[in-house]
Design an enzyme around this catalytic site. Sequence first.
Site, PDB file in Angstrom:
ATOM      1  N   ARG A  24     -32.583 -77.951  65.091  1.00  0.00           N
ATOM      2  CA  ARG A  24     -33.617 -77.181  64.383  1.00  0.00           C
ATOM      3  C   ARG A  24     -33.670 -77.589  62.912  1.00  0.00           C
ATOM      4  NH1 ARG A  24     -33.981 -74.207  59.868  1.00  0.00           N
ATOM      5  NH2 ARG A  24     -31.937 -73.308  60.312  1.00  0.00           N
ATOM      6  N   ASP A  25     -32.633 -77.264  62.140  1.00  0.00           N
ATOM      7  CA  ASP A  25     -32.654 -77.576  60.710  1.00  0.00           C
ATOM      8  C   ASP A  25     -32.696 -79.091  60.524  1.00  0.00           C
ATOM      9  OD1 ASP A  25     -32.466 -77.251  57.958  1.00  0.00           O
ATOM     10  OD2 ASP A  25     -30.821 -75.823  58.058  1.00  0.00           O
ATOM     11  N   HIS A 220     -23.900 -71.184  55.550  1.00  0.00           N
ATOM     12  CA  HIS A 220     -24.847 -72.246  55.931  1.00  0.00           C
ATOM     13  C   HIS A 220     -25.013 -73.138  54.699  1.00  0.00           C
ATOM     14  CE1 HIS A 220     -28.703 -73.495  58.082  1.00  0.00           C
ATOM     15  NE2 HIS A 220     -28.987 -73.874  56.848  1.00  0.00           N
ATOM     16  N   HIS A 222     -25.871 -76.632  52.737  1.00  0.00           N
ATOM     17  CA  HIS A 222     -26.459 -77.970  52.678  1.00  0.00           C
ATOM     18  C   HIS A 222     -25.614 -78.776  51.691  1.00  0.00           C
ATOM     19  CE1 HIS A 222     -30.240 -77.503  55.053  1.00  0.00           C
ATOM     20  NE2 HIS A 222     -29.919 -76.231  54.906  1.00  0.00           N
ATOM     21  N   CYS A 253     -34.979 -78.567  54.259  1.00  0.00           N
ATOM     22  CA  CYS A 253     -36.076 -77.632  54.478  1.00  0.00           C
ATOM     23  C   CYS A 253     -37.317 -78.244  53.868  1.00  0.00           C
ATOM     24  CB  CYS A 253     -35.759 -76.285  53.838  1.00  0.00           C
ATOM     25  SG  CYS A 253     -37.173 -75.154  54.000  1.00  0.00           S
ATOM     26  N   ASN A 262     -27.610 -80.698  56.092  1.00  0.00           N
ATOM     27  CA  ASN A 262     -26.570 -79.667  56.181  1.00  0.00           C
ATOM     28  C   ASN A 262     -25.192 -80.316  56.144  1.00  0.00           C
ATOM     29  OD1 ASN A 262     -28.976 -78.584  57.861  1.00  0.00           O
ATOM     30  ND2 ASN A 262     -27.725 -76.783  57.469  1.00  0.00           N
TER      31      ASN A 262
HETATM   32  P1  HMG Z   1     -49.496 -67.637  57.571  1.00  0.00           P
HETATM   33  O1  HMG Z   1     -50.420 -68.787  57.474  1.00  0.00           O
HETATM   34  O2  HMG Z   1     -49.445 -66.657  56.432  1.00  0.00           O
HETATM   35  O3  HMG Z   1     -49.731 -66.864  58.946  1.00  0.00           O
HETATM   36  O4  HMG Z   1     -48.041 -68.228  57.790  1.00  0.00           O
HETATM   37  P2  HMG Z   1     -50.725 -65.675  59.320  1.00  0.00           P
HETATM   38  O5  HMG Z   1     -49.891 -64.533  59.806  1.00  0.00           O
HETATM   39  O6  HMG Z   1     -51.686 -65.448  58.185  1.00  0.00           O
HETATM   40  O7  HMG Z   1     -51.523 -66.319  60.555  1.00  0.00           O
HETATM   41  C1  HMG Z   1     -52.390 -67.422  60.395  1.00  0.00           C
HETATM   42  C2  HMG Z   1     -52.559 -68.112  61.731  1.00  0.00           C
HETATM   43  O8  HMG Z   1     -51.283 -68.650  62.134  1.00  0.00           O
HETATM   44  C3  HMG Z   1     -53.003 -67.198  62.872  1.00  0.00           C
HETATM   45  O9  HMG Z   1     -53.798 -67.986  63.742  1.00  0.00           O
HETATM   46  C4  HMG Z   1     -51.720 -66.844  63.570  1.00  0.00           C
HETATM   47  O10 HMG Z   1     -51.873 -66.518  64.952  1.00  0.00           O
HETATM   48  C5  HMG Z   1     -50.955 -68.146  63.442  1.00  0.00           C
HETATM   49  P3  HMG Z   1     -55.392 -67.891  63.729  1.00  0.00           P
HETATM   50  O11 HMG Z   1     -55.666 -66.431  63.991  1.00  0.00           O
HETATM   51  O12 HMG Z   1     -55.780 -68.333  62.353  1.00  0.00           O
HETATM   52  O13 HMG Z   1     -55.777 -68.823  64.818  1.00  0.00           O
HETATM   53  N1  HMG Z   1     -49.507 -67.900  63.476  1.00  0.00           N
HETATM   54  C6  HMG Z   1     -48.655 -68.515  64.325  1.00  0.00           C
HETATM   55  N2  HMG Z   1     -48.821 -69.457  65.266  1.00  0.00           N
HETATM   56  C7  HMG Z   1     -47.718 -69.830  65.948  1.00  0.00           C
HETATM   57  N3  HMG Z   1     -46.477 -69.329  65.727  1.00  0.00           N
HETATM   58  C8  HMG Z   1     -46.282 -68.404  64.787  1.00  0.00           C
HETATM   59  C9  HMG Z   1     -47.398 -67.963  64.035  1.00  0.00           C
HETATM   60  N4  HMG Z   1     -47.524 -67.056  63.042  1.00  0.00           N
HETATM   61  C10 HMG Z   1     -48.820 -67.028  62.714  1.00  0.00           C
HETATM   62  N5  HMG Z   1     -45.054 -67.897  64.582  1.00  0.00           N
HETATM   63  C11 HMG Z   1     -45.813 -68.078  58.676  1.00  0.00           C
HETATM   64  C12 HMG Z   1     -46.912 -67.377  57.869  1.00  0.00           C
HETATM   65  C13 HMG Z   1     -44.559 -67.244  58.536  1.00  0.00           C
HETATM   66  C14 HMG Z   1     -46.235 -68.134  60.119  1.00  0.00           C
HETATM   67  C15 HMG Z   1     -45.631 -69.500  58.105  1.00  0.00           C
HETATM   68  O14 HMG Z   1     -45.382 -69.404  56.747  1.00  0.00           O
HETATM   69  C16 HMG Z   1     -44.526 -70.271  58.768  1.00  0.00           C
HETATM   70  O15 HMG Z   1     -44.612 -70.627  59.928  1.00  0.00           O
HETATM   71  N6  HMG Z   1     -43.416 -70.560  58.013  1.00  0.00           N
HETATM   72  C17 HMG Z   1     -42.274 -71.238  58.560  1.00  0.00           C
HETATM   73  C18 HMG Z   1     -41.657 -72.184  57.579  1.00  0.00           C
HETATM   74  C19 HMG Z   1     -40.406 -72.786  58.162  1.00  0.00           C
HETATM   75  O16 HMG Z   1     -40.234 -72.861  59.359  1.00  0.00           O
HETATM   76  N7  HMG Z   1     -39.483 -73.236  57.273  1.00  0.00           N
HETATM   77  C20 HMG Z   1     -38.248 -73.832  57.692  1.00  0.00           C
HETATM   78  C21 HMG Z   1     -37.278 -72.861  58.275  1.00  0.00           C
HETATM   79  S1  HMG Z   1     -36.377 -71.923  57.044  1.00  0.00           S
HETATM   80  C22 HMG Z   1     -35.019 -72.918  56.641  1.00  0.00           C
HETATM   81  O17 HMG Z   1     -34.983 -74.056  57.024  1.00  0.00           O
HETATM   82  C23 HMG Z   1     -33.875 -72.304  55.877  1.00  0.00           C
HETATM   83  C24 HMG Z   1     -32.625 -72.069  56.743  1.00  0.00           C
HETATM   84  O18 HMG Z   1     -32.159 -73.292  57.310  1.00  0.00           O
HETATM   85  C25 HMG Z   1     -31.508 -71.451  55.910  1.00  0.00           C
HETATM   86  C26 HMG Z   1     -31.244 -72.189  54.592  1.00  0.00           C
HETATM   87  O19 HMG Z   1     -30.985 -73.407  54.621  1.00  0.00           O
HETATM   88  O20 HMG Z   1     -31.279 -71.495  53.559  1.00  0.00           O
HETATM   89  C27 HMG Z   1     -32.915 -71.099  57.906  1.00  0.00           C
HETATM   90 MG    MG Z   2     -30.943 -74.742  56.287  1.00  0.00          MG
END
Ligand code: HMG
Ligand code: MG
Length: 311
Positions: A24-25, A220, A222, A253, A262
Amino acid sequence: MREPQRVLDPQLPTSVTIYEVGARDGLQNESATVPTEAKAEFVRRLLDAGLPIVEATSFVHPKWVPQLADAGELMTTLVSELGDKGRDLPVLVPNERGLNRALDLGCRHIAIFGSATETFARRNLNSGLDEQFAMFEPTVARARAEGLDVRAYVSMCFGDPWEGDVPVEQVVTVGKRLFDLGASQLSLGDTIGVGTAGHVRALLTAFNEAGLDNDALAVHFHDTYGQALANAHAALEHGITTFDASAGGLGGCPYAESATGNLATEDLVWMLHGLGIETGVDLPALVEVSTWMAGVLGRPSPSRVVAALAG
Ligand code: HMG
Ligand code: MG
Protein backbone atom coordinates in the site's frame (compact mmCIF):
# COMPACT_ATOMS: atom_id res chain seq x y z
CA MET A 1 22.18 -16.26 3.35
CA ARG A 2 23.86 -14.47 6.24
CA GLU A 3 21.77 -13.80 9.36
CA PRO A 4 22.74 -11.48 12.25
CA GLN A 5 24.41 -12.96 15.29
CA ARG A 6 21.77 -13.04 18.03
CA VAL A 7 22.75 -11.26 21.22
CA LEU A 8 19.77 -10.81 23.50
CA ASP A 9 18.96 -7.59 25.33
CA PRO A 10 16.95 -8.65 28.39
CA GLN A 11 15.42 -5.16 28.68
CA LEU A 12 13.55 -5.54 25.39
CA PRO A 13 10.34 -7.42 24.43
CA THR A 14 10.87 -11.01 23.28
CA SER A 15 8.65 -10.69 20.21
CA VAL A 16 7.17 -7.90 18.11
CA THR A 17 4.57 -7.60 15.35
CA ILE A 18 5.59 -6.17 12.01
CA TYR A 19 2.74 -4.47 10.14
CA GLU A 20 3.81 -4.65 6.49
CA VAL A 21 2.82 -1.64 4.35
CA GLY A 22 4.85 -2.23 1.17
CA ALA A 23 1.91 -3.15 -1.02
CA ARG A 24 0.00 0.00 0.00
CA ASP A 25 2.39 2.74 1.18
CA GLY A 26 5.14 1.35 -1.04
CA LEU A 27 3.25 1.03 -4.28
CA GLN A 28 1.06 4.15 -3.88
CA ASN A 29 4.10 6.27 -4.63
CA GLU A 30 5.77 4.41 -7.48
CA SER A 31 5.80 6.02 -10.90
CA ALA A 32 5.74 2.61 -12.59
CA THR A 33 2.30 1.06 -12.94
CA VAL A 34 2.42 -2.34 -11.31
CA PRO A 35 0.02 -4.88 -12.85
CA THR A 36 -2.69 -6.11 -10.48
CA GLU A 37 -1.43 -9.70 -10.75
CA ALA A 38 2.06 -8.58 -9.65
CA LYS A 39 0.51 -6.79 -6.65
CA ALA A 40 -1.40 -9.95 -5.73
CA GLU A 41 1.80 -11.97 -6.01
CA PHE A 42 3.62 -9.39 -3.84
CA VAL A 43 0.99 -9.74 -1.09
CA ARG A 44 0.98 -13.55 -1.29
CA ARG A 45 4.77 -13.73 -1.13
CA LEU A 46 4.91 -11.33 1.82
CA LEU A 47 2.47 -13.57 3.70
CA ASP A 48 4.52 -16.62 2.72
CA ALA A 49 7.66 -14.91 4.07
CA GLY A 50 5.96 -14.83 7.49
CA LEU A 51 4.73 -11.24 7.70
CA PRO A 52 1.75 -11.49 10.09
CA ILE A 53 -0.14 -8.40 8.81
CA VAL A 54 0.04 -7.22 5.21
CA GLU A 55 -1.84 -4.04 4.33
CA ALA A 56 -2.97 -4.61 0.76
CA THR A 57 -4.31 -1.42 -0.84
CA SER A 58 -6.51 1.67 -0.42
CA PHE A 59 -10.15 2.33 -1.23
CA VAL A 60 -9.47 6.01 -1.88
CA HIS A 61 -10.51 8.09 -4.85
CA PRO A 62 -8.80 6.51 -7.89
CA LYS A 63 -7.95 9.94 -9.28
CA TRP A 64 -6.17 10.88 -6.05
CA VAL A 65 -4.01 7.73 -6.04
CA PRO A 66 -4.05 6.24 -9.55
CA GLN A 67 -1.45 3.62 -8.59
CA LEU A 68 -4.06 1.93 -6.39
CA ALA A 69 -7.04 2.44 -8.69
CA ASP A 70 -7.25 -1.34 -9.08
CA ALA A 71 -8.01 -1.84 -5.35
CA GLY A 72 -11.33 -3.56 -6.06
CA GLU A 73 -9.85 -5.95 -8.58
CA LEU A 74 -6.89 -6.71 -6.33
CA MET A 75 -9.04 -7.48 -3.29
CA THR A 76 -11.41 -9.61 -5.39
CA THR A 77 -8.42 -11.68 -6.51
CA LEU A 78 -6.94 -11.96 -3.02
CA VAL A 79 -10.23 -12.83 -1.32
CA SER A 80 -11.04 -15.48 -3.91
CA GLU A 81 -7.55 -17.01 -3.64
CA LEU A 82 -6.94 -16.67 0.09
CA GLY A 83 -10.45 -16.72 1.59
CA ASP A 84 -10.48 -15.47 5.18
CA LYS A 85 -6.78 -14.64 5.00
CA GLY A 86 -7.63 -12.33 2.10
CA ARG A 87 -10.55 -10.72 3.95
CA ASP A 88 -8.23 -10.08 6.90
CA LEU A 89 -5.74 -8.00 4.88
CA PRO A 90 -6.14 -4.40 6.08
CA VAL A 91 -7.15 -1.76 3.53
CA LEU A 92 -7.13 2.04 3.80
CA VAL A 93 -10.55 3.69 3.83
CA PRO A 94 -11.01 7.48 4.16
CA ASN A 95 -14.80 7.77 4.10
CA GLU A 96 -18.12 5.97 3.78
CA ARG A 97 -17.74 5.58 0.03
CA GLY A 98 -14.47 3.72 0.65
CA LEU A 99 -16.09 1.68 3.42
CA ASN A 100 -18.89 0.57 1.07
CA ARG A 101 -16.28 -0.64 -1.42
CA ALA A 102 -14.44 -2.55 1.32
CA LEU A 103 -17.63 -4.08 2.74
CA ASP A 104 -18.81 -5.19 -0.71
CA LEU A 105 -15.67 -7.30 -1.01
CA GLY A 106 -15.90 -8.74 2.49
CA CYS A 107 -12.89 -6.88 3.97
CA ARG A 108 -12.69 -7.18 7.76
CA HIS A 109 -9.91 -4.75 8.66
CA ILE A 110 -9.84 -1.14 7.61
CA ALA A 111 -7.54 1.75 8.44
CA ILE A 112 -8.55 5.40 8.51
CA PHE A 113 -5.84 8.01 8.12
CA GLY A 114 -6.06 11.39 9.79
CA SER A 115 -3.70 14.32 9.79
CA ALA A 116 -2.18 16.10 12.79
CA THR A 117 -1.91 19.29 10.73
CA GLU A 118 -4.39 21.50 8.91
CA THR A 119 -2.35 21.77 5.69
CA PHE A 120 -1.86 18.06 5.22
CA ALA A 121 -5.54 17.39 5.99
CA ARG A 122 -6.36 19.78 3.13
CA ARG A 123 -3.84 18.31 0.74
CA ASN A 124 -4.36 14.64 1.49
CA LEU A 125 -8.07 14.52 2.34
CA ASN A 126 -9.49 17.72 0.86
CA SER A 127 -10.68 18.46 4.38
CA GLY A 128 -9.77 20.59 7.40
CA LEU A 129 -8.20 19.43 10.67
CA ASP A 130 -11.58 19.48 12.40
CA GLU A 131 -13.60 18.63 9.31
CA GLN A 132 -11.76 15.32 8.83
CA PHE A 133 -13.61 13.95 11.86
CA ALA A 134 -16.94 14.51 10.14
CA MET A 135 -15.69 12.06 7.50
CA PHE A 136 -14.19 9.53 9.92
CA GLU A 137 -16.93 9.46 12.60
CA PRO A 138 -19.71 7.82 10.55
CA THR A 139 -17.16 5.65 8.74
CA VAL A 140 -15.76 4.16 11.94
CA ALA A 141 -19.18 3.90 13.60
CA ARG A 142 -20.58 1.88 10.71
CA ALA A 143 -17.42 -0.21 10.34
CA ARG A 144 -17.57 -1.13 14.04
CA ALA A 145 -21.29 -1.90 13.80
CA GLU A 146 -20.46 -4.25 10.90
CA GLY A 147 -17.89 -5.97 13.14
CA LEU A 148 -14.80 -4.64 11.37
CA ASP A 149 -11.52 -3.90 13.07
CA VAL A 150 -10.36 -0.32 12.61
CA ARG A 151 -6.81 0.98 12.75
CA ALA A 152 -6.22 4.73 12.82
CA TYR A 153 -3.17 6.44 11.39
CA VAL A 154 -2.16 9.93 12.34
CA SER A 155 0.22 11.62 9.90
CA MET A 156 2.75 14.45 10.29
CA CYS A 157 3.45 13.51 13.91
CA PHE A 158 7.04 14.77 13.83
CA GLY A 159 6.96 17.63 11.35
CA ASP A 160 5.07 18.90 8.34
CA PRO A 161 6.55 20.11 5.03
CA TRP A 162 4.37 23.26 4.99
CA GLU A 163 3.89 24.01 8.69
CA GLY A 164 7.33 22.99 10.02
CA ASP A 165 7.43 21.79 13.62
CA VAL A 166 4.28 20.16 14.93
CA PRO A 167 3.67 20.50 18.70
CA VAL A 168 3.49 17.20 20.60
CA GLU A 169 0.23 18.31 22.30
CA GLN A 170 -1.42 18.87 18.91
CA VAL A 171 -0.46 15.37 17.76
CA VAL A 172 -1.76 13.84 20.99
CA THR A 173 -5.07 15.74 20.75
CA VAL A 174 -5.72 14.66 17.16
CA GLY A 175 -4.37 11.11 17.65
CA LYS A 176 -6.43 10.45 20.77
CA ARG A 177 -9.56 11.80 19.10
CA LEU A 178 -9.01 9.45 16.14
CA PHE A 179 -8.36 6.50 18.44
CA ASP A 180 -11.43 7.26 20.55
CA LEU A 181 -13.68 6.98 17.50
CA GLY A 182 -13.33 3.21 18.02
CA ALA A 183 -9.93 2.17 16.71
CA SER A 184 -8.04 -0.81 18.09
CA GLN A 185 -4.66 0.77 17.36
CA LEU A 186 -3.19 4.17 16.58
CA SER A 187 -0.20 4.28 14.23
CA LEU A 188 2.01 7.35 14.65
CA GLY A 189 3.27 8.42 11.25
CA ASP A 190 6.53 10.26 10.62
CA THR A 191 5.30 10.93 7.10
CA ILE A 192 8.36 12.90 5.98
CA GLY A 193 10.93 11.10 8.11
CA VAL A 194 12.19 14.09 10.10
CA GLY A 195 11.77 12.69 13.64
CA THR A 196 14.65 11.83 15.95
CA ALA A 197 14.91 9.45 18.88
CA GLY A 198 14.28 11.92 21.72
CA HIS A 199 11.22 13.23 19.93
CA VAL A 200 9.92 9.65 19.58
CA ARG A 201 10.31 9.07 23.32
CA ALA A 202 8.60 12.38 24.13
CA LEU A 203 5.64 11.68 21.85
CA LEU A 204 5.16 8.13 23.12
CA THR A 205 5.34 9.32 26.74
CA ALA A 206 2.77 12.05 25.99
CA PHE A 207 0.39 9.47 24.49
CA ASN A 208 0.87 7.20 27.52
CA GLU A 209 0.05 10.14 29.79
CA ALA A 210 -3.08 10.79 27.72
CA GLY A 211 -4.24 7.22 28.46
CA LEU A 212 -3.03 5.23 25.44
CA ASP A 213 -0.95 2.23 26.52
CA ASN A 214 1.95 1.00 24.42
CA ASP A 215 -0.27 -1.91 23.27
CA ALA A 216 -2.59 0.60 21.58
CA LEU A 217 0.26 2.30 19.73
CA ALA A 218 2.26 1.50 16.61
CA VAL A 219 5.03 3.49 14.97
CA HIS A 220 5.27 4.26 11.26
CA PHE A 221 8.62 5.73 10.26
CA HIS A 222 9.67 6.96 6.85
CA ASP A 223 13.43 7.04 6.33
CA THR A 224 13.94 10.37 4.54
CA TYR A 225 16.63 11.56 6.95
CA GLY A 226 18.06 8.11 7.74
CA GLN A 227 16.54 8.09 11.25
CA ALA A 228 13.94 5.36 10.89
CA LEU A 229 15.90 2.49 12.41
CA ALA A 230 17.24 4.60 15.30
CA ASN A 231 13.68 5.80 15.92
CA ALA A 232 12.38 2.22 15.84
CA HIS A 233 15.00 1.25 18.44
CA ALA A 234 13.93 4.16 20.64
CA ALA A 235 10.30 3.02 20.35
CA LEU A 236 11.32 -0.58 21.14
CA GLU A 237 13.10 0.57 24.28
CA HIS A 238 9.97 2.50 25.22
CA GLY A 239 7.96 -0.74 25.01
CA ILE A 240 6.24 -0.46 21.63
CA THR A 241 5.65 -3.86 20.03
CA THR A 242 4.00 -3.02 16.67
CA PHE A 243 6.21 -1.59 13.93
CA ASP A 244 5.10 -0.56 10.47
CA ALA A 245 7.65 -1.26 7.74
CA SER A 246 7.78 -1.68 4.02
CA ALA A 247 9.46 -4.55 2.19
CA GLY A 248 12.52 -3.25 0.37
CA GLY A 249 12.00 0.25 1.86
CA LEU A 250 9.45 1.23 -0.78
CA GLY A 251 7.08 4.04 0.04
CA GLY A 252 6.13 7.64 0.42
CA CYS A 253 3.05 9.75 0.20
CA PRO A 254 2.12 11.38 -3.08
CA TYR A 255 0.58 14.30 -1.14
CA ALA A 256 3.55 14.98 1.15
CA GLU A 257 6.49 16.74 -0.43
CA SER A 258 9.80 15.05 0.39
CA ALA A 259 8.29 11.86 1.82
CA THR A 260 10.46 8.93 0.81
CA GLY A 261 10.34 5.24 1.56
CA ASN A 262 9.30 3.66 4.81
CA LEU A 263 11.66 1.94 7.17
CA ALA A 264 12.66 -1.17 5.19
CA THR A 265 11.23 -4.35 6.68
CA GLU A 266 14.51 -6.18 6.05
CA ASP A 267 16.52 -3.54 7.96
CA LEU A 268 14.07 -3.74 10.87
CA VAL A 269 14.14 -7.56 10.86
CA TRP A 270 17.96 -7.60 10.83
CA MET A 271 18.04 -5.38 13.92
CA LEU A 272 15.27 -7.29 15.74
CA HIS A 273 16.70 -10.74 15.03
CA GLY A 274 20.14 -9.47 16.11
CA LEU A 275 18.54 -8.51 19.43
CA GLY A 276 17.02 -12.00 19.70
CA ILE A 277 13.48 -10.68 19.17
CA GLU A 278 11.02 -12.96 17.38
CA THR A 279 9.18 -11.60 14.33
CA GLY A 280 8.09 -14.78 12.53
CA VAL A 281 9.71 -13.40 9.38
CA ASP A 282 11.92 -15.55 7.15
CA LEU A 283 14.56 -12.95 6.22
CA PRO A 284 16.06 -14.74 3.18
CA ALA A 285 12.55 -15.29 1.76
CA LEU A 286 11.70 -11.62 2.30
CA VAL A 287 14.90 -10.46 0.59
CA GLU A 288 13.94 -12.61 -2.39
CA VAL A 289 10.50 -10.96 -2.53
CA SER A 290 12.00 -7.46 -2.44
CA THR A 291 14.59 -8.34 -5.07
CA TRP A 292 11.81 -9.64 -7.31
CA MET A 293 9.70 -6.47 -6.70
CA ALA A 294 12.74 -4.26 -7.48
CA GLY A 295 12.84 -6.04 -10.85
CA VAL A 296 9.13 -5.36 -11.42
CA LEU A 297 9.65 -1.67 -10.56
CA GLY A 298 12.86 -1.40 -12.55
CA ARG A 299 14.89 0.17 -9.74
CA PRO A 300 17.11 -1.22 -6.98
CA SER A 301 15.65 -1.62 -3.50
CA PRO A 302 16.58 1.26 -1.16
CA SER A 303 16.99 -1.24 1.71
CA ARG A 304 20.59 -1.58 2.92
CA VAL A 305 19.97 -5.15 4.07
CA VAL A 306 18.51 -6.14 0.69
CA ALA A 307 21.54 -4.57 -1.03
CA ALA A 308 23.92 -6.45 1.30
CA LEU A 309 22.21 -9.83 1.06
CA ALA A 310 20.89 -9.95 -2.48
CA GLY A 311 24.25 -9.51 -4.24
P1 HMG B 1 -13.03 14.62 -2.51
O1 HMG B 1 -12.73 14.94 -3.92
O2 HMG B 1 -13.20 15.75 -1.53
O3 HMG B 1 -14.28 13.63 -2.42
O4 HMG B 1 -11.86 13.68 -1.99
P2 HMG B 1 -15.84 13.94 -2.34
O5 HMG B 1 -16.35 13.31 -1.08
O6 HMG B 1 -16.08 15.40 -2.58
O7 HMG B 1 -16.38 13.11 -3.60
C1 HMG B 1 -16.06 13.47 -4.93
C2 HMG B 1 -16.24 12.26 -5.82
O8 HMG B 1 -15.30 11.25 -5.43
C3 HMG B 1 -17.62 11.60 -5.73
O9 HMG B 1 -17.90 11.07 -7.02
C4 HMG B 1 -17.41 10.46 -4.77
O10 HMG B 1 -18.31 9.37 -4.95
C5 HMG B 1 -16.00 10.03 -5.14
P3 HMG B 1 -18.90 11.81 -8.02
O11 HMG B 1 -20.18 11.93 -7.24
O12 HMG B 1 -18.24 13.12 -8.29
O13 HMG B 1 -18.94 10.88 -9.18
N1 HMG B 1 -15.34 9.39 -4.00
C6 HMG B 1 -14.78 8.16 -4.04
N2 HMG B 1 -14.62 7.26 -5.03
C7 HMG B 1 -14.00 6.11 -4.69
N3 HMG B 1 -13.53 5.82 -3.45
C8 HMG B 1 -13.66 6.70 -2.46
C9 HMG B 1 -14.30 7.94 -2.74
N4 HMG B 1 -14.58 9.01 -1.97
C10 HMG B 1 -15.22 9.88 -2.75
N5 HMG B 1 -13.21 6.41 -1.23
C11 HMG B 1 -11.03 11.92 -0.57
C12 HMG B 1 -11.82 13.23 -0.64
C13 HMG B 1 -10.82 11.61 0.89
C14 HMG B 1 -11.85 10.83 -1.21
C15 HMG B 1 -9.70 12.12 -1.33
O14 HMG B 1 -9.05 13.22 -0.79
C16 HMG B 1 -8.80 10.92 -1.27
O15 HMG B 1 -9.09 9.88 -1.83
N6 HMG B 1 -7.63 11.04 -0.56
C17 HMG B 1 -6.73 9.94 -0.38
C18 HMG B 1 -5.30 10.38 -0.41
C19 HMG B 1 -4.39 9.21 -0.12
O16 HMG B 1 -4.75 8.07 -0.32
N7 HMG B 1 -3.17 9.51 0.38
C20 HMG B 1 -2.21 8.49 0.70
C21 HMG B 1 -2.56 7.69 1.91
S1 HMG B 1 -2.16 8.52 3.45
C22 HMG B 1 -0.51 8.11 3.76
O17 HMG B 1 0.14 7.57 2.90
C23 HMG B 1 0.06 8.36 5.13
C24 HMG B 1 0.26 7.07 5.95
O18 HMG B 1 1.14 6.17 5.28
C25 HMG B 1 0.84 7.40 7.32
C26 HMG B 1 2.06 8.32 7.27
O19 HMG B 1 3.04 7.99 6.58
O20 HMG B 1 1.99 9.36 7.96
C27 HMG B 1 -1.07 6.33 6.18
MG1 MG C 1 3.29 6.30 5.30
